[in-house]
Design a protein around this motif. Structure first.
Motif, PDB file in Angstrom:
ATOM      1  N   ILE A  29      -9.501  -3.708  -4.504  1.00 38.81           N
ATOM      2  CA  ILE A  29      -9.678  -4.640  -3.386  1.00 38.81           C
ATOM      3  C   ILE A  29      -9.066  -5.985  -3.779  1.00 38.81           C
ATOM      4  O   ILE A  29      -8.962  -6.306  -4.971  1.00 38.81           O
ATOM      5  CB  ILE A  29     -11.174  -4.858  -3.025  1.00 38.81           C
ATOM      6  CG1 ILE A  29     -11.962  -5.351  -4.245  1.00 38.81           C
ATOM      7  CG2 ILE A  29     -11.796  -3.579  -2.483  1.00 38.81           C
ATOM      8  CD1 ILE A  29     -13.363  -5.840  -3.905  1.00 38.81           C
ATOM      9  N   GLU A  30      -8.641  -6.737  -2.772  1.00 34.51           N
ATOM     10  CA  GLU A  30      -8.259  -8.134  -3.002  1.00 34.51           C
ATOM     11  C   GLU A  30      -9.371  -8.982  -2.403  1.00 34.51           C
ATOM     12  O   GLU A  30      -9.772  -8.769  -1.260  1.00 34.51           O
ATOM     13  CB  GLU A  30      -6.919  -8.447  -2.333  1.00 34.51           C
ATOM     14  CG  GLU A  30      -5.744  -7.877  -3.112  1.00 34.51           C
ATOM     15  CD  GLU A  30      -4.420  -8.059  -2.405  1.00 34.51           C
ATOM     16  OE1 GLU A  30      -4.386  -8.770  -1.370  1.00 34.51           O
ATOM     17  OE2 GLU A  30      -3.427  -7.495  -2.879  1.00 34.51           O
ATOM     18  N   ALA A  31      -9.868  -9.921  -3.203  1.00 31.03           N
ATOM     19  CA  ALA A  31     -11.036 -10.686  -2.749  1.00 31.03           C
ATOM     20  C   ALA A  31     -10.929 -12.147  -3.153  1.00 31.03           C
ATOM     21  O   ALA A  31     -10.234 -12.491  -4.110  1.00 31.03           O
ATOM     22  CB  ALA A  31     -12.302 -10.076  -3.339  1.00 31.03           C
ATOM     23  N   ASP A  32     -11.611 -13.003  -2.411  1.00 36.37           N
ATOM     24  CA  ASP A  32     -11.665 -14.453  -2.736  1.00 36.37           C
ATOM     25  C   ASP A  32     -13.008 -14.753  -3.378  1.00 36.37           C
ATOM     26  O   ASP A  32     -14.031 -14.208  -2.958  1.00 36.37           O
ATOM     27  CB  ASP A  32     -11.560 -15.292  -1.463  1.00 36.37           C
ATOM     28  CG  ASP A  32     -10.172 -15.197  -0.859  1.00 36.37           C
ATOM     29  OD1 ASP A  32      -9.211 -15.066  -1.626  1.00 36.37           O
ATOM     30  OD2 ASP A  32     -10.082 -15.241   0.383  1.00 36.37           O
ATOM     31  N   THR A  82     -10.180  -9.560   1.323  1.00 40.02           N
ATOM     32  CA  THR A  82      -9.030  -9.745   2.225  1.00 40.02           C
ATOM     33  C   THR A  82      -8.250  -8.446   2.424  1.00 40.02           C
ATOM     34  O   THR A  82      -7.584  -8.274   3.433  1.00 40.02           O
ATOM     35  CB  THR A  82      -8.071 -10.828   1.685  1.00 40.02           C
ATOM     36  OG1 THR A  82      -7.750 -10.504   0.328  1.00 40.02           O
ATOM     37  CG2 THR A  82      -8.727 -12.195   1.760  1.00 40.02           C
TER      38      THR A  82
END
Lengths: 222, 114
Positions: free
Chosen positions: B111-114, B27
C-alpha cells in the motif's frame, strides 16, 4: 507518502477458517463434500435420491445454500435428514465462516457425511474453500456441452463431475463424449459420471464413488 | 459477484497494514490478481470504491497487476505459460497433466500511505 509491503493473500481469512473446518471434519471422521453447479442442474434432486438410497446405512446431514428461500431445506427435511438452510441474502457463494457458524445447528457428532449444497452459480463458489474434502460438480445435459470451456475454473477445482438429467438426452443436443473430453482437457483427475436422478440410471456408479470416499474419511477418525 | 466480498477483505488487509505503519490515510492499494481467478478487475475497483467509504482506504486508488498463468508439466518437467490460459496444457509437450504455478493468486502486495 511511503510504500508499505503487505504481501497478504486476500482469501487468507477464508482459507484459515476452511482449514479449521477441514481438520475438525477429518478428526471426526466426517466426510464433507461441496456440491456445486449452475442453478437448476439438479443438485437437490440428486441429493434426494442419494439420501434415500444410502440412509440409514450412512447417516447424513445437509447444509443448503441459497440466495433466498427455504424450498430446498424443506425438501430434504421431508426425508428425515437434519438440514440447515443458509440464505446468503444476495451473495453468490457460501464461505468458510458461514459454514462454520451454522455447524452448531447440526448433529455433526452423529453423522457420517455432511453435504453442502452451494448457491447455484458456475463461477464464484470455485474460489471459496469451505473446508470440504471434495468439490463435486454437476453439469446437466440441458445446459450444453460447451459449458466446461465457458466456465473453466469451476471444472479445474472439481474432484468429480456428474453429468445429470441423462434421461433427457434423447431430446437435447448434448454430446456426452465431447463434454467428457472437454472436462478432461481442463481437469485430468476428475472422473465424469453420467447419471439420471429421476430414473436412477447409472446411479450406482455415483453411489459407489461416494461410499468409497465416506469410508476413506471414516477410517481417519482421530 | 463475489467482488464485494473480495473488496471487503482487501480493505481490511490494507487498513490493518496502514494502522501498523502508523499511517492515517491510504492513497493506493496494489493488488496482484491471477488470470485464472474469477475476479473481474473493473467490478472489483467499483466494489472497492463503495466498500472503502469511512475506512482508511477511502479515496485510495486500486492498482491491479494481472498475473499470467504458468504451469509445470508432470510429464516432461518443463514450465511456462500455456497457449490457452484456461485449457491448461503443457506448452512443450501438450500434456494436460500439469501443476499450476501462478494465476490463482489474489494478493495485496503493498500500500502507499501518508
Amino acid at each position: 507518502m511511503h510504500e508499505v509491503d503487505v504481501n497478504a493473500n486476500v482469501l487468507e481469512a477464508n482459507q484459515s477458517i476452511a482449514l479449521e473446518n477441514r481438520e475438525l471434519f477429518t478428526q471426526k471422521g466426517l466426510y464433507v463434500f461441496n456440491l456445486m453447479s449452475g442453478p437448476g442442474a439438479g443438485k437437490t434432486t440428486l441429493l434426494e435420491r442419494t439420501l434415500t438410497a444410502l440412509s440409514p446405512k450412512v447417516r447424513f446431514a445437509v447444509i443448503e445454500g441459497d440466495v433466498q428461500s427455504d424450498f430446498d431445506a424443506r425438501r430434504i427435511e421431508k426425508l428425515g435428514v437434519p438440514v440447515v438452510q443458509i440464505n446468503t441474502g444476495g451473495a453468490c457463494h457460501l464461505d468458510a465462516r458461514l459454514v462454520h457458524n451454522h455447524l452448531s445447528r447440526l448433529p455433526i457428532d452423529a453423522v457420517d457425511a455432511l453435504i453442502i449444497e452451494n448457491v447455484g452459480n458456475l463461477v464464484c463458489p470455485a474460489e471459496f474453500d469451505l473446508g470440504e474434502h471434495d468439490k463435486v460438480m454437476l453439469l446437466s445435459v440441458t445446459e450444453g456441452a460447451d459449458k466446461p470451456r465457458k466456465y473453466p475454473v469451476m471444472f479445474h477445482v472439481a474432484r468429480l463431475v456428474l453429468l445429470t438429467k441423462t434421461d433427457l438426452l434423447p431430446y437435447v443436443d448434448f454430446d456426452v463424449q465431447a463434454a467428457s473430453k472437454a472436462i478432461a482437457g481442463l481437469n485430468l483427475d476428475a472422473p465424469v459420471i453420467p447419471v439420471s436422478a429421476r430414473t436412477g440410471d447409472n446411479f450406482d456408479a455415483w453411489l459407489g464413488w461416494l461410499s468409497a470416499r465416506i469410508d476413506r474419511v471414516r477410517s481417519l477418525r482421530g | 459477484m463475489h467482488e464485494v466480498a473480495l473488496a471487503t477483505s482487501i480493505i481490511e488487509i490494507a487498513s490493518a497494514a496502514a494502522a501498523r505503519a502508523g499511517a492515517s490515510r491510504i492513497t493506493c492499494v496494489k493488488l496482484r490478481i491471477g488470470e485464472l481467478t474469477c475476479a473481474d478487475s473493473e467490478t472489483l475497483s467499483f466494489a472497492f470504491q463503495i466498500a472503502s467509504a469511512g475506512s482508511l482506504s477511502e479515496g485510495a486508488a486500486l492498482a491491479i497487476e494481472m498475473v499470467p498463468v504458468s504451469v509445470r508439466c508432470r510429464t516432461c518437467g518443463s514450465t511456462g505459460a500455456p497457449e490457452d490460459k484456461f485449457l491448461l496444457l503443457c506448452p512443450s509437450c501438450a500434456s494436460p497433466d500439469v501443476d499450476v504455478l501462478s494465476g490463482r493468486e489474489i494478493v495485496v502486495s503493498s500500500i502507499e500511505a501518508d
